[in-house]
Scaffold this active site. Structure first.
Site, PDB file in Angstrom:
ATOM      1  N   ARG A  36       0.839  -1.202   0.000  1.00  0.00           N
ATOM      2  CA  ARG A  36       0.000   0.000   0.000  1.00  0.00           C
ATOM      3  C   ARG A  36       0.884   1.266   0.000  1.00  0.00           C
ATOM      4  O   ARG A  36       0.560   2.275  -0.613  1.00  0.00           O
ATOM      5  CB  ARG A  36      -0.866  -0.062   1.257  1.00  0.00           C
ATOM      6  CG  ARG A  36      -2.010   0.842   1.274  1.00  0.00           C
ATOM      7  CD  ARG A  36      -3.239   0.233   0.638  1.00  0.00           C
ATOM      8  NE  ARG A  36      -4.282   1.235   0.603  1.00  0.00           N
ATOM      9  CZ  ARG A  36      -5.507   1.045   0.178  1.00  0.00           C
ATOM     10  NH1 ARG A  36      -5.879  -0.126  -0.282  1.00  0.00           N
ATOM     11  NH2 ARG A  36      -6.378   2.021   0.171  1.00  0.00           N
ATOM     12  N   LEU A  71      -6.698   7.192   1.298  1.00  0.00           N
ATOM     13  CA  LEU A  71      -5.425   7.781   0.863  1.00  0.00           C
ATOM     14  C   LEU A  71      -4.357   7.613   1.932  1.00  0.00           C
ATOM     15  O   LEU A  71      -4.654   7.595   3.133  1.00  0.00           O
ATOM     16  CB  LEU A  71      -5.643   9.259   0.541  1.00  0.00           C
ATOM     17  CG  LEU A  71      -6.504   9.494  -0.710  1.00  0.00           C
ATOM     18  CD1 LEU A  71      -7.060  10.917  -0.730  1.00  0.00           C
ATOM     19  CD2 LEU A  71      -5.699   9.208  -1.980  1.00  0.00           C
ATOM     20  N   THR A 103     -16.003  14.071  -0.622  1.00  0.00           N
ATOM     21  CA  THR A 103     -17.453  14.179  -0.482  1.00  0.00           C
ATOM     22  C   THR A 103     -18.014  12.810  -0.137  1.00  0.00           C
ATOM     23  O   THR A 103     -17.568  11.789  -0.674  1.00  0.00           O
ATOM     24  CB  THR A 103     -18.094  14.780  -1.758  1.00  0.00           C
ATOM     25  OG1 THR A 103     -19.503  14.779  -1.591  1.00  0.00           O
ATOM     26  CG2 THR A 103     -17.718  14.033  -3.006  1.00  0.00           C
ATOM     27  N   HIS A 104     -18.967  12.806   0.806  1.00  0.00           N
ATOM     28  CA  HIS A 104     -19.495  11.538   1.338  1.00  0.00           C
ATOM     29  C   HIS A 104     -21.027  11.594   1.359  1.00  0.00           C
ATOM     30  O   HIS A 104     -21.594  12.619   1.770  1.00  0.00           O
ATOM     31  CB  HIS A 104     -18.954  11.314   2.758  1.00  0.00           C
ATOM     32  CG  HIS A 104     -19.424  10.039   3.367  1.00  0.00           C
ATOM     33  ND1 HIS A 104     -18.926   8.819   2.972  1.00  0.00           N
ATOM     34  CD2 HIS A 104     -20.369   9.783   4.306  1.00  0.00           C
ATOM     35  CE1 HIS A 104     -19.542   7.859   3.655  1.00  0.00           C
ATOM     36  NE2 HIS A 104     -20.423   8.424   4.459  1.00  0.00           N
ATOM     37  N   ASP A 119      -8.316  13.405   6.505  1.00  0.00           N
ATOM     38  CA  ASP A 119      -7.173  13.110   7.370  1.00  0.00           C
ATOM     39  C   ASP A 119      -6.878  11.619   7.202  1.00  0.00           C
ATOM     40  O   ASP A 119      -7.336  11.005   6.248  1.00  0.00           O
ATOM     41  CB  ASP A 119      -7.464  13.532   8.825  1.00  0.00           C
ATOM     42  CG  ASP A 119      -8.650  12.791   9.420  1.00  0.00           C
ATOM     43  OD1 ASP A 119      -9.128  11.822   8.785  1.00  0.00           O
ATOM     44  OD2 ASP A 119      -9.105  13.172  10.518  1.00  0.00           O
ATOM     45  N   GLY A 137      -8.010   9.056   8.663  1.00  0.00           N
ATOM     46  CA  GLY A 137      -9.082   8.115   8.996  1.00  0.00           C
ATOM     47  C   GLY A 137     -10.073   7.915   7.855  1.00  0.00           C
ATOM     48  O   GLY A 137      -9.905   8.467   6.762  1.00  0.00           O
ATOM     49  N   ASP A 150     -13.348   8.938   6.576  1.00  0.00           N
ATOM     50  CA  ASP A 150     -14.417   9.953   6.651  1.00  0.00           C
ATOM     51  C   ASP A 150     -14.445  10.665   8.003  1.00  0.00           C
ATOM     52  O   ASP A 150     -15.528  10.970   8.534  1.00  0.00           O
ATOM     53  CB  ASP A 150     -15.781   9.300   6.352  1.00  0.00           C
ATOM     54  CG  ASP A 150     -15.807   8.637   4.982  1.00  0.00           C
ATOM     55  OD1 ASP A 150     -15.169   9.157   4.056  1.00  0.00           O
ATOM     56  OD2 ASP A 150     -16.458   7.588   4.846  1.00  0.00           O
TER      57      ASP A 150
END
Ligand code: GAR
Length: 194
Positions: free
Chosen positions: A64, A92, A105-106, A138, A140, A142
């Site tokens: 990763r 990310l 966006t969520h 950040d 985490g 969302d």
């Protein structure tokens, strides 16, 4: 403000950013679009506008961290001032987030219903109002600071698909408003992004 948009799916949020107007009006320009797999609608939409696209697949790297480094390198080549994750279904990495101010966006009202199935989870819980959230990314899932939210009613008989489409109408408008506002703040020197 130069922005790179990350996509995984149909790319209607990207389309809304592209349709909002020319850079002289909106204050931003989509300078490249990156996908996590080939054949996304998002990439097609970018190509139609002559915007450079590239794919960086997790599966093509041993770790990763190597994927994170490769994506960071490819995105950096386009010197974005902001990265917009618009339906990008990958978490990310730290290197990427250290380098680029990134928003996401969520399709739910965070901190409720984070993760991959925000719409399904809200519907299963039986909420009567849900919506969408734009937030800084950040490390985490969302979890970053919220920039804006829009509320959307759940209607009787809603399926996940119907509800998601209703949310996406609000989401596209929200995303354009947020990116325009960030570009204006940047221009005015109110919020240095880097
Ligand atoms: C959007 O609703 C976005 O919030 C969601 O995927 C959709 C992409 O639509 N993202 C997530 O669920 C991330 N957790 P689009 O490809 O048409 O822009």
């Amino acid at each position: 403000m130069r922005i790179v948009v990350l996509v995984s799916g149909s790319g209607t949020n990207l389309q809304a950013l592209l349709d909002a107007g020319p850079p002289e009006q909106t204050g931003y320009a989509v300078v490249a679009v990156s996908a996590d797999r080939p054949g996304t609608g998002g990439e097609d939409r970018a190509r139609e506008r002559g915007i450079p696209t590239f794919v960086v697949r997790v599966a093509d790297f041993a770790t990763r961290a190597e994927w994170d480094a490769a994506l960071t390198r490819e995105v950096a080549a386009h010197t974005p001032e902001l990265v917009v994750s618009a339906g990008f279904m990958k978490v990310l990495g730290g290197r990427f987030l250290d380098r680029f101010p990134t928003i996401n966006t969520h399709p739910a009202l965070l901190p409720s219903f984070p993760g991959t199935h925000g719409v399904r989870d809200a519907l299963a819980h039986g909420v009567k109002v849900t919506g969408c959230t734009c937030h800084w990314v950040d490390g985490g899932v969302d979890t970053g600071p919220i920039i804006d939210q829009r509320a959307v009613r759940v209607e009787p008989g809603d399926t996940e698909g119907i509800l998601h489409e209703r949310i996406k109408v609000a989401e596209r408008a929200m995303l354009v408003d947020v990116v325009r506002a960030l570009a204006a703040e940047r221009r005015a020197g109110l919020r240095p992004l880097d």
